[in-house]
Write an enzyme that holds these catalytic residues in place. Structure first.
Site, PDB file in Angstrom:
ATOM      1  N   ARG A 368       0.830  -1.198   0.000  1.00  0.00           N
ATOM      2  CA  ARG A 368       0.000   0.000   0.000  1.00  0.00           C
ATOM      3  C   ARG A 368       0.866   1.250   0.000  1.00  0.00           C
ATOM      4  O   ARG A 368       0.782   2.084   0.895  1.00  0.00           O
ATOM      5  CB  ARG A 368      -0.895  -0.035   1.235  1.00  0.00           C
ATOM      6  N   CYS A 369       1.680   1.352  -1.038  1.00  0.00           N
ATOM      7  CA  CYS A 369       2.720   2.378  -1.055  1.00  0.00           C
ATOM      8  C   CYS A 369       3.099   2.648  -2.501  1.00  0.00           C
ATOM      9  O   CYS A 369       3.301   1.727  -3.266  1.00  0.00           O
ATOM     10  CB  CYS A 369       3.930   1.852  -0.299  1.00  0.00           C
ATOM     11  N   GLU A 738      -3.663   4.623  -0.943  1.00  0.00           N
ATOM     12  CA  GLU A 738      -2.516   4.436  -0.056  1.00  0.00           C
ATOM     13  C   GLU A 738      -2.274   5.589   0.900  1.00  0.00           C
ATOM     14  O   GLU A 738      -1.356   5.528   1.727  1.00  0.00           O
ATOM     15  CB  GLU A 738      -1.275   4.192  -0.911  1.00  0.00           C
TER      16      GLU A 738
END
Lengths: 784, 166
Positions: A368-369, A738
């Site tokens: 999630r980046c 994110e």
């Protein structure tokens, strides 16, 4: 035709999700739910050692075990030139080990059998003779004199160094530091964590012996790109490969790369002429697939006499594991880390990064980046909080003084990014108001006077998402555009096909809403299809919060293209000039005579039945959208936490999150993304880490050791919005998937540090576990 | 091989299974009920949760033979025909799911909770679902979803209550 009046479900409406219907009834279609006739099952034998030479592998007993159809080793793959595969970062990775194993959990051999139970049984019968070698578990060890060479397979590789990379202006930064009134330093390790989607990775490979066509059902966030990679790696013609990503049970970046199991299962199906299923168990997922972070960071922030930030210097050590396999599409070795100046107008900045091989699993940018923006945001927000605490001024005041101002957009950062839009002051002021910031500061002072430990954490993050513009972002040369194909049927219902692929983000609803907004067809009448490469236009997939910035834009553009054709059709039907027609959502009418109108459904019917002379029939189109720039979502998160003096336990009392992701297409889904990210961010800050003992044994190889947050210990989250549209996106949207995992970890940690600062505690590395806090308190004589 | 009889969602099945076969594998591969998922193998995540005689159990850490002669409910048994269970409605209305992988287990735990405690506090809900992990949604909306279901059940019970029943 009669047209019923129905809710449109356009942009800004919290339309309930279409995809829920199947998931609520247990009728999802996840990878492991698939069973094909004659399907075999594969299991993988993995290395128990972090670093060892393979002397011999004896598979004879396994071959003879009940139900076993084949045992595959690296030696066998090498005969087909498949023992090694390229990574997305230009390195090579072993599919099955031939010479050495280089991390615990590395793939050594595979058994294909009639059932999974039989395949697992046979794994126990494979005898591997290992010569154990010393293991390296950190970049500091990797760079030490005389360190064992991990990648002796690579010609010319003399040490464990992978890359050196710099961004920004070193001289200008040095000058800024030479003139600084105050320099604040922070060294921290962003620990190794794992995306750990609840569904593990897997494949059902079905190579048809008659036609040669390979149909690969795969838990893939990027099916098209993977098809091309497979074609290039395996030498199969691309039209003979069909990748189908079914429903995906969470991805978070874990399902972007190609894993050895995919390659072996495909090769096995090709050789055996039967479908082969491989699904990881949880331990396999945690010890071998794409991890996150493991970044050692030192930052220095220079300020002048007016507390203005004038320079930022960062040095990084990246622990990349045994193979350099960052799944990231930029030309920058440390991904997008050089967004590290964050929300602040810092005129000079310089970043150096060095990557090292270690005896740990490969990966590095997932969870999630947007390609290391998470590490960057954490470092600058921790530095700014420490700067405020060292200077003795309020954390919000120092931020407000140094934010990029709204009138400075588009803003070129010292490291070269061009921020599209922002109003950081507004987001912070809203967060302060919703939290009751001033009151809480007073409460904190009162509690401190009583010896209690209460902290308020602040983080004002800026992200860089939506990769990307194709000039700077590509995967093996594939430009990072995305696509949408829209077909309107004669009765006015539509099907939208996407190159991106949801893993829970709600694309089937959100993207239908874009069509509803732009073309006036109710969202309920638009079916969204994705994940099947034979049935959707080419796209680069869903990760890095890129679906709305890229495919969302493509959907808007293709809808507008169809509206242009619909206008011509409406003019024909109404016997009016095109320029005399007005559009309101769902219909065209003659200016001044609103009763002379044609709905989009009537126009769609005409596209197949009643065309003007010379017009091509049909109402469909496809758009490939290469965005002109990234998008830059931002926000301010505030956390209130109480620390127990006796136990070191941190109790998060409140979390206020103000997010600005531009225009919100479905506010309910946007809020849902933020809620989920705040929860995962809590886990990253307080519980999640994958560590290794000195021998390279992975600690954190199951959910008993790798602690994911549960409902019991996580707090409530209060979410709010500001809206600053992206000026270059057709809908003004920026992407949001994110934001909360990027922005929140620093806010949580800053709350703890704010609580402990008067005791002299300036840093605790994540995860901020009770034992670390307890040790910090005890070291300062608290709670004895 | 062992012969067992299990009643799943009201239907009786007679099966021959290896004694070592996990209950979750029997449900998924023998009965074809793939709404029950496998997430961790160690009882931590709860994706495999089913109801055994109405109580939540993790079917990845139970053998199929242990279910002999007993009654199971899986996610496929929650709705009555086309009528969704209040918990299913709650999850939809409150956006209590994203990828959907944890959802069957979460809903079954919630349904069992509401059977024994029709009006749980948020804290009681959080405790009840603390053996089930969700990675996408977090827990705030899931708690709301279960509260929503509790309200639906209460509303449905209203006429009866007005008539004097307990």
């Amino acid at each position: 035709m009669s047209v019923e009046v129905r809710p449109l479900g356009g942009i800004g409406e919290s339309v309930k999700r279409k995809e829920d219907a199947r998931f609520l009834r247990g009728k999802g279609n996840y990878l492991d739910d698939l069973t094909l006739p004659g399907m075999l099952h594969m299991a993988i034998l993995r290395s128990p050692h972090a670093h060892a030479r393979i002397r011999a592998i004896d598979t004879s007993m396994a071959q003879a075990a009940p139900g076993v159809v084949a045992v595959v080793t690296g030696e066998l793959l090498a005969q087909h030139k498949l023992a090694w595969m390229p990574t997305l970062s230009g390195d090579t990775q072993a599919v099955l080990a031939t010479d050495k194993v280089r991390f615990q959990g590395q793939e050594v051999a595979c058994v294909v059998a009639e059932t999974r139970y039989q395949a697992e049984d046979a794994l126990q019968l494979i005898d591997v003779d290992y010569e154990v070698l010393p293991a390296i578990t950190s970049p500091q060890q990797a760079m030490a004199e005389g360190a064992p060479l991990i990648r002796d397979d690579k010609q010319g590789q003399q040490d464990n160094h992978i890359y050196h990379w710099e961004a920004g202006d070193r001289e200008a930064t040095d000058r800024a530091f030479a003139s600084a009134a105050k320099v604040v330093r922070l060294t921290t390790h962003y620990p190794r964590s794992h995306p750990a989607p609840l569904e593990t990775c897997g494949i059902v490979a079905d190579v048809n012996p008659a036609t040669g066509k390979a149909t690969l059902y795969m838990t893939s966030q990027a099916p098209h790109a993977i098809r091309t990679v497979f074609s290039l790696v395996a030498g199969l013609p691309e039209h003979q490969i069909r990748i189908i990503a079914p429903d995906i049970g969470g991805g978070f970046g874990n399902k972007v790369p190609v894993y050895p199991g995919y390659v072996v299962a495909t090769a096995a199906s090709l050789l055996l002429g039967r479908p082969v299923k491989w699904v990881e168990d949880r331990t396999e997922n945690l010890i071998s697939t794409g991890f996150a972070r493991d970044f050692h960071m030192t930052g220095e922030l220079a300020l002048d006499h007016d507390n203005r930030m004038i320079g930022l210097r960062v040095s990084l050590l990246s622990d990349n594991g045994a193979f350099y396999a960052d799944a990231q599409p930029s030309k920058f070795r440390a991904g997008l880390f050089h967004i590290v100046t964050g929300s602040y107008d810092i005129p000079a900045a310089h970043v150096t990064a060095d990557g090292y091989y270690t005896n740990k699993a490969p990966g590095g940018v997932a969870y999630r980046c947007s390609f290391r923006v998470t590490e960057a945001s954490f470092l600058i927000e921790r530095l700014v909080t420490n700067a405020a605490l060292e200077l003795g001024i309020d954390q919000t005041e120092l931020r407000l003084r140094n934010f990029i101002r709204p009138e400075q957009f588009p803003y070129r950062s010292a490291t070269g990014w061009v921020y599209d839009s922002g109003d950081y002051q507004r987001a912070m002021r809203l967060a302060m108001e919703k939290l009751g910031y001033e009151d809480l500061r007073r409460e904190q002072a009162e509690r401190r006077a009583r010896g209690e430990l209460m902290g308020i954490g602040v983080a004002s993050f800026t992200e860089v998402v939506g990769a990307g513009h194709g000039a700077e972002f590509d995967i093996m040369g594939l430009r990072m555009f995305d696509s949408a194909e829209l077909r309107v049927h004669p009765t006015g219902k539509a099907v939208l096909k996407l190159g991106v692929k949801t893993q829970g983000q709600g694309h089937e609803t959100t993207f239908a809403q874009i069509v509803a907004q732009e073309l006036g067809i109710p969202a309920a009448d638009v079916e969204v299809q994705h994940g099947d490469t034979d049935n959707t236009p080419y796209g680069l997939g869903t990760y890095a919060s890129r679906s709305t910035p890229t495919a969302g834009a493509a959907t808007a553009v293709v809808s507008r293209k169809l509206r242009d054709k619909a206008r011509k059709l409406a003019a024909h039907l109404l016997e009016a000039a095109e320029e005399d027609l007005e559009w309101e959502r769902g219909r065209f009418f003659v200016r001044g005579s609103p009763e002379r109108a044609k709905t989009i459904q009537e126009v769609a019917f005409a596209a197949y039945t009643n065309l003007p002379e010379g017009m091509e029939p049909g109402l469909e189109g496809v758009t490939y959208y290469d965005p002109p720039n990234m998008t830059f979502p931002f926000g301010t998160y505030m956390v209130v936490a109480d620390v127990d003096r006796g136990t070191g336990q941190v109790k998060v009392r409140r979390v206020v999150a103000v997010d600005d992701c531009g225009v919100r297409i479905n506010p309910m889904i946007v809020e849902g993304q933020i809620q989920g990210g705040l929860c995962e961010g809590w886990g990253i800050a307080f519980t999640e880490q994958i560590t290794f003992d000195p021998d390279g044994n992975c600690i954190g190889s199951n959910f008993t050791d790798y602690l994911l947050p549960t409902a019991w210990e996580t707090p409530e989250f209060e979410t709010y919005a500001t809206v600053t549209p992206s000026p270059h996106h057709p809908l003004g949207a920026k992407g949001v998937g994110e934001s909360a995992t990027v922005g929140s970890p620093a806010a949580y940690v800053n709350a703890v540090i704010d609580a402990l600062w008067p005791l002299g505690v300036t840093n605790i590395d994540m995860p901020v576990t009770p034992d670390k806090v307890w040790a910090a308190l005890r070291a300062r004589g608290v709670g004895e | 091989m062992s012969a067992i009889t299990v009643t799943v969602n009201g239907i009786e099945h007679r099966l021959e299974v290896e004694p070592r076969v996990l209950l979750v594998d029997m449900i998924r591969t023998r009965l074809g009920l793939t709404g029950t998922h496998i997430g961790c193998d160690t009882s931590n995540c709860g994706a495999c949760t089913v109801l055994l005689e109405g109580e939540p159990v993790k079917s990845c850490t139970m053998l199929a033979v242990q279910a002999d002669g007993r009654r199971l409910t899986t996610v496929e048994g929650l709705a009555r025909g086309s009528e969704l269970h209040p918990v299913q409605v709650g999850f939809h209305e409150e956006h209590g799911l994203q990828c959907g992988f944890c959802t069957p287990g979460m809903m079954l735990v919630a349904a069992a909770l509401l059977e024994r405690n029709p009006n749980p506090t948020p804290e009681q809900i959080r405790w009840a679902i603390s053996g089930n992990l969700c990675r996408c949604t977090g827990y705030v909306n899931i708690v709301k979803a279960i509260q929503h279901a509790a309200r639906l059940r209460a509303d449905a019970a209203q006429p009866v209550a007005a008539g004097g029943a307990s």
